[in-house]
Design a protein around this motif. Structure first.
Motif, PDB file in Angstrom:
ATOM      1  N   ALA A 173       0.831  -1.208   0.000  1.00 58.05           N
ATOM      2  CA  ALA A 173       0.000   0.000   0.000  1.00 58.05           C
ATOM      3  C   ALA A 173       0.863   1.254   0.000  1.00 58.05           C
ATOM      4  O   ALA A 173       0.566   2.222  -0.725  1.00 58.05           O
ATOM      5  N   ARG A 176       2.199   1.736  -3.539  1.00 56.54           N
ATOM      6  CA  ARG A 176       1.178   2.179  -4.493  1.00 56.54           C
ATOM      7  C   ARG A 176       0.819   3.645  -4.302  1.00 56.54           C
ATOM      8  O   ARG A 176       0.547   4.366  -5.257  1.00 56.54           O
ATOM      9  N   ASN A 375      -5.327   3.536   5.250  1.00 55.34           N
ATOM     10  CA  ASN A 375      -5.043   2.829   4.001  1.00 55.34           C
ATOM     11  C   ASN A 375      -3.734   2.051   4.042  1.00 55.34           C
ATOM     12  O   ASN A 375      -3.438   1.271   3.135  1.00 55.34           O
ATOM     13  N   PRO A 379      -5.438  -2.094   4.336  1.00 57.08           N
ATOM     14  CA  PRO A 379      -5.339  -1.818   2.897  1.00 57.08           C
ATOM     15  C   PRO A 379      -6.472  -2.388   2.051  1.00 57.08           C
ATOM     16  O   PRO A 379      -6.851  -1.790   1.046  1.00 57.08           O
ATOM     17  N   GLU A 380      -7.033  -3.543   2.428  1.00 48.49           N
ATOM     18  CA  GLU A 380      -8.095  -4.127   1.606  1.00 48.49           C
ATOM     19  C   GLU A 380      -9.371  -3.296   1.682  1.00 48.49           C
ATOM     20  O   GLU A 380      -9.996  -2.991   0.655  1.00 48.49           O
ATOM     21  N   ARG A 383      -8.837  -0.068  -0.096  1.00 47.62           N
ATOM     22  CA  ARG A 383      -8.855  -0.221  -1.555  1.00 47.62           C
ATOM     23  C   ARG A 383     -10.294  -0.281  -2.076  1.00 47.62           C
ATOM     24  O   ARG A 383     -10.617   0.315  -3.101  1.00 47.62           O
ATOM     25  N   ASP A 387     -11.903   2.477  -4.574  1.00 48.51           N
ATOM     26  CA  ASP A 387     -12.492   2.122  -5.859  1.00 48.51           C
ATOM     27  C   ASP A 387     -13.913   2.679  -5.977  1.00 48.51           C
ATOM     28  O   ASP A 387     -14.321   3.178  -7.031  1.00 48.51           O
ATOM     29  N   GLN A 411      -4.936   8.789  -2.113  1.00 43.61           N
ATOM     30  CA  GLN A 411      -5.853   7.654  -2.153  1.00 43.61           C
ATOM     31  C   GLN A 411      -6.665   7.618  -3.442  1.00 43.61           C
ATOM     32  O   GLN A 411      -6.772   6.571  -4.097  1.00 43.61           O
ATOM     33  N   THR A 414      -4.525   6.995  -6.602  1.00 40.71           N
ATOM     34  CA  THR A 414      -4.137   5.584  -6.681  1.00 40.71           C
ATOM     35  C   THR A 414      -5.312   4.727  -7.142  1.00 40.71           C
ATOM     36  O   THR A 414      -5.162   3.827  -7.978  1.00 40.71           O
ATOM     37  N   ALA A 415      -6.505   5.003  -6.605  1.00 36.73           N
ATOM     38  CA  ALA A 415      -7.693   4.243  -6.987  1.00 36.73           C
ATOM     39  C   ALA A 415      -8.039   4.456  -8.459  1.00 36.73           C
ATOM     40  O   ALA A 415      -8.420   3.505  -9.158  1.00 36.73           O
ATOM     41  N   ALA A 418      -5.630   2.452 -10.540  1.00 35.80           N
ATOM     42  CA  ALA A 418      -5.921   1.014 -10.507  1.00 35.80           C
ATOM     43  C   ALA A 418      -7.053   0.656 -11.457  1.00 35.80           C
ATOM     44  O   ALA A 418      -7.135  -0.484 -11.938  1.00 35.80           O
TER      45      ALA A 418
END
Length: 448
Positions: A173, A176, A375, A379-380, A383, A387, A411, A414-415, A418
């Protein structure tokens, strides 16, 4: 303002570690009993929205707090539910009974920090995070190797390999979330007002903001100066204590608070451009209420702390706003909207820019998943929330996302990445700066 040879760590510098450092007693059962279990908080809670689990809602966590206050020891499952809370305070603003969940979760986390034995791995991760992120000098030491890592393309190789995920989700994390780094230009200690001086303000430069987003601080200082403010930037300032405060590290937070008070108590107003930092400084009064030597000084600093948007709205505009024809989606940082109640002011500032259009994001009150160190430690869940926020940002079809907290910026960027999407991102200060200086639309967006 200079503090030569001063330790970057206020605890090492001899501030903190006394019996009087314990905060004023919190009447846990009294605060807990304010909750009437109505459930209005449930749809506002990010973890309940994700999982639909009662114990991962504010109401459920308050039930666990009551069990503990009545004598049940802290257990690993109980602590896990507390750890999963983002501390976003959306439940506070949605509660019709005025339950002070913010005080409850901070007091609970402080007790967890003191009394709950974590695993060796968990302790090591937490200590590593708090040994680096609240210390700008230590963050600065990471810049050169991180820039080299990014410029060689090694970062992309590592991500494709999945190596860090296998070693530690927290390390993955961190990797990322690291933003592209340019060279950081240091600001002078004094920036004079343009034209007639209207006010003298102190400016908090922060930790992550200072080292990873120096352009935000530079834009903040320029905007304040253009609006007639003399800007003082104390060289000796360090962390405000936000990360520590919101993670239950009371003694550490108190030490950071004392140092910040010493640096800023001589100014008329303190302007902060990071939502979490502003929220923490406004809490100094509560944090040090039990310390006779510092209580009044803490209350005075809390009273004159202002978010940048809040301060500019109070001050009123003086400089000409030039057109900036861009469509923006404004993101409400939780510690700005929920903790400080600041929603209208940033939107008003943006809407005051000619030809700029502001679009609202669906589920604006649901956290993006940043939440300080959340985060990194969860982290899950972070994430999934990131998203969700990225999808809602995409739905606005805006050209630019505006956010007022560095963690949110990292955050959401990064999302979006992804998802294979990209949007230009800027702080409110950077948008205002571009308008006040007459920077053209294309030139502004090209730098985002």
């Amino acid at each position: 303002m200079n503090t030569p040879n001063r330790s970057d760590d206020p605890l090492e510098a001899g501030q903190g570690r006394t019996d009087r450092d314990a905060p004023a007693g919190t009447d846990m059962l009294g605060l807990i009993n304010d909750c009437v279990h109505c459930g209005f908080c449930l749809p506002s809670c990010p973890t309940y929205v994700l999982w639909g689990e009662e114990m991962d809602s504010p109401r459920g966590r308050i039930h666990l707090m009551k069990q503990h206050a009545e004598g049940e020891p802290l257990s690993a499952p109980m602590v896990e539910h507390f750890d999963r809370c983002l501390g976003c305070m959306a439940c506070v603003t949605s509660c019709p009974s005025g339950v002070q969940y913010d005080r409850l979760i901070e007091a609970t986390r402080a007790e967890v920090q003191r009394d709950h034995p974590r695993t060796r791995r968990d302790r090591a991760l937490r200590e590593a995070i708090f040994a680096v992120f609240p210390y700008p000098r230590r963050l600065r030491m990471l810049r050169a190797p991180l820039r080299a890592y990014q410029r060689t393309g090694f970062d992309r190789l590592i991500r494709r390999s999945g190596l860090l995920e296998r070693i530690s989700p927290t390390l993955a994390a961190m990797e990322r979330l690291a933003p592209p780094l340019g060279r950081a230009k240091r600001l002078p200690e004094l920036i004079p007002a343009h034209g007639e001086r209207r006010a003298t303000v102190g400016m908090l430069t922060g930790c992550v903001q200072r080292e990873f987003f120096p352009g935000v601080n530079a834009a903040t200082a320029r905007v304040l100066a253009l609006e007639g403010c003399e800007v003082l930037i104390p060289k000796g300032q360090g962390c405000c204590g936000a990360l520590s405060l919101h993670s239950g590290r009371e003694e550490e937070a108190q030490a950071f608070a004392r140092r910040a008070i010493e640096e800023f108590e001589h100014v008329d107003a303190i302007v902060v451009n990071a939502a979490g930092c502003g929220s923490a400084m406004k809490e100094y009064e509560k944090l040090l209420a039990g310390d006779p030597e510092w209580a009044d000084r803490a209350a005075a600093v809390s009273a004159k702390t202002r978010d940048l948007a809040e301060y500019l709205e109070e001050l009123g505009p003086r400089s000409v706003r030039h057109p900036l024809p861009v469509t923006v989606a404004y993101h409400d940082a939780c510690h700005l909207a929920h903790a400080q109640g600041i929603r209208a002011q940033p939107r008003a500032l943006l809407k005051g820019i000619p030809e700029l259009t502001v679009k609202e994001i669906m589920e604006a009150d649901v956290c993006c998943g940043s939440a300080g160190t959340y985060n990194l430690m969860q982290p899950e869940a972070a994430r999934d929330l990131g998203d969700r926020k990225a999808a809602n940002v995409t739905a606005t079809e805006a050209e630019l996302l505006v956010a007022a907290n560095p963690g949110c910026t990292l955050q959401i960027a990064t999302a979006m990445g992804a998802r294979g999407e990209r949007i230009a991102i800027a702080h409110t200060a950077e948008v205002l700066d571009a308008s006040l200086r007459g920077v053209g639309r294309d030139a502004f967006l090209a730098g985002r």
